[in-house]
Motif scaffolding. Structure first.
Motif, PDB file in Angstrom:
ATOM      1  N   THR A  37       0.767  -1.172   0.088  1.00  0.00           N
ATOM      2  CA  THR A  37       0.001  -0.106   0.145  1.00  0.00           C
ATOM      3  C   THR A  37       0.806   1.272  -0.208  1.00  0.00           C
ATOM      4  O   THR A  37       0.635   2.291  -0.600  1.00  0.00           O
ATOM      5  CB  THR A  37      -0.863  -0.004   1.197  1.00  0.00           C
ATOM      6  OG1 THR A  37      -1.806  -1.202   1.199  1.00  0.00           O
ATOM      7  CG2 THR A  37      -1.948   1.258   1.164  1.00  0.00           C
ATOM      8  N   ASP A 326      -6.161  -1.491  -4.430  1.00  0.00           N
ATOM      9  CA  ASP A 326      -5.349  -1.952  -3.265  1.00  0.00           C
ATOM     10  C   ASP A 326      -6.285  -2.953  -2.802  1.00  0.00           C
ATOM     11  O   ASP A 326      -7.462  -2.876  -2.379  1.00  0.00           O
ATOM     12  CB  ASP A 326      -5.085  -0.963  -2.096  1.00  0.00           C
ATOM     13  CG  ASP A 326      -4.099  -1.220  -1.198  1.00  0.00           C
ATOM     14  OD1 ASP A 326      -3.705  -2.399  -1.490  1.00  0.00           O
ATOM     15  OD2 ASP A 326      -4.077  -0.665  -0.035  1.00  0.00           O
ATOM     16  N   GLU A 327      -5.987  -4.370  -2.662  1.00  0.00           N
ATOM     17  CA  GLU A 327      -6.575  -5.473  -2.042  1.00  0.00           C
ATOM     18  C   GLU A 327      -7.942  -5.535  -2.494  1.00  0.00           C
ATOM     19  O   GLU A 327      -9.022  -6.151  -2.025  1.00  0.00           O
ATOM     20  CB  GLU A 327      -6.663  -5.367  -0.615  1.00  0.00           C
ATOM     21  CG  GLU A 327      -5.508  -4.999   0.291  1.00  0.00           C
ATOM     22  CD  GLU A 327      -4.590  -6.236   0.584  1.00  0.00           C
ATOM     23  OE1 GLU A 327      -5.347  -7.364   0.484  1.00  0.00           O
ATOM     24  OE2 GLU A 327      -3.661  -6.021   1.096  1.00  0.00           O
TER      25      GLU A 327
HETATM   26 MG   LIG Z   1      -2.106  -2.681   2.471  1.00  0.00          MG
END
Ligand SMILES: [Mg+2]
Ligand SMILES: Nc1ncnc2c1ncn2[C@@H]1O[C@H](COP(=O)(O)OP(=O)(O)O)[C@@H](O)[C@H]1O
Length: 381
Positions: A37, A326-327
């Protein structure tokens, strides 16, 4: 435009990290805390604003570093990569004056707002999972980021508007009373960029709504959007084309601020204005406020919105924005994941994705760029 090289120095957990990649999917894997991240956040800071975590600059400095940080990116068009000289964008906080971030394009100092002329960047992060449920300010930031990727001048309008509003609030709070002529001037200085903000948001919403209607929704739900611009008695104004008429809007805004001086002085802020806008999101198929749908359905709505926005920006600006997801893959079942990868590849730009398991990206294809972060270093595969 795509990023062909990214270098981080003393940024968060990254002492010195450099990665090189081309267009298409860029995949970051690694354990929790490996720094995935952080990389996406660094990219998000190549656009106006405080990036995808909304963090203070001081939080971005690597704790064991020398008191500053630097992010440097080579950017190139999707098609001309390797054949033309890249443009270098640098964003950093120098060690000697750690208050203002310093921005350079090809070595020339510039303002943060100019960044949006080069790169349009959109993101979806786990922290946004509650975007459709929580207060209006998060949705307002989201709305403005989407508007900004379509109309780069939006960031500058916002900066001008907020600066004039701060001065108005301060003047209204002055115990010695205020000079009405001076306030007239400040309200005009607010009204001009405010009219531009409202017009840009309205045009964005109208165009995105049309785009959503023509897009295949697939497994990613369709959203219905409505905007409230933070003005009194808005109902019906939209039908009269009011939000597209800057001259009328400017005069109207000046009038409402003039009329609300006494109350604004009491409450210590400006009650009306585009800083109070609200974006209302409805799940189209269910005809239900997005806030009442399940977490998974909300994620699907947000993915659908980002995909429609990307198609709109690509069509309007002739080049797709950079996406930072992200994710996101971990939330989807394998078949939805595969559909998402296909649609992301079709964009023709650059899409960064992160996840803890490399198995999540099995179907991402052999054109994707893979990076595995171990915390100490990055392994390219
Ligand atoms: Mg992360
Ligand atoms: N300013 C900082 N200086 C040094 N390390 C930091 C800083 N900010 C965050 N970190 C570290 O970065 C790591 C988190 O990185 P992150 O990119 O969020 O991980 P993930 O790979 O799970 O996405 C944490 O271990 C955190 O302690």
């Amino acid at each position: 435009m795509i990023i062909s090289r990214l270098s981080l120095t003393n940024f968060r957990s990254h002492a010195h990290t450099t990665v090189e990649m081309g267009a298409g999917l860029v995949i970051l894997t690694g354990e929790n805390g490996a720094g995935k991240t952080n990389i996406l956040e660094a990219i998000s800071l190549l656009s106006p604003g405080r990036g995808l975590r909304g963090s203070a600059l001081s939080d971005l400095i690597r704790r064991e570093g020398d008191g500053g940080f630097a992010i440097s990116a080579h950017i190139q068009s999707e098609t001309s990569a390797l054949t033309t000289e890249p443009i270098t964008i640098g964003v950093g906080l120098p060690t000697e004056l750690p208050q203002n971030r310093r921005i350079r394009i090809n070595g020339v100092p510039t303002s943060a707002n100019r960044l949006s002329e080069w790169l349009g960047i959109l993101w979806l992060t786990p922290a946004m999972d509650r975007l459709l449920v929580e207060g209006a300010s998060g949705r307002r930031r989201f709305l403005d980021r989407l508007t900004l990727t379509l109309f780069p001048a939006h960031a500058r309008s916002y900066t001008r508007y907020e600066a004039a509003m701060r001065q108005r609030n301060r003047l209204l709070a002055d115990e010695k009373g205020y000079d009405p002529l001076w306030l007239d001037g400040l309200e005009l200085a607010m009204a001009e960029p405010a009219a531009a903000i409202i017009e840009a948001r309205h045009r964005w919403m109208t165009e995105l709504t049309e785009k959503i209607a023509t897009q295949q929704s697939g497994p990613f739900a369709r959203a219905l959007l409505t905007l409230q611009h933070g003005l009194p008695e808005e109902a019906g104004l939209e039908n009269e084309g009011f939000f597209e008429n800057k001259a009328d809007l400017t005069a109207y805004l000046q009038k409402i601020w003039q009329q609300s001086r006494a109350r604004d002085a009491t409450i210590g802020r400006s009650f009306y204005g585009p800083h109070r806008a609200e974006m209302i999101v409805t799940h189209h198929a269910k005809n239900m406020p997005a806030s009442q749908t399940s977490t998974g359905e909300q994620k699907a709505l947000l993915i659908g919105l980002i995909l429609a926005q990307t198609a709109l920006v690509t069509e309007k600006n002739g080049q797709p924005p950079i996406l930072l997801l992200d994710e996101v893959a971990a939330h989807l079942d394998p078949s939805r994941r595969e559909i998402l990868f296909d649609r992301l590849r079709d964009i023709g730009g650059q899409v960064w994705m992160s996840g803890t398991e490399s198995s999540l990206f099995e179907k991402a294809g052999n054109t994707a760029h893979y990076f595995h972060l171990t915390g100490q270093n990055i392994i390219t595969r």
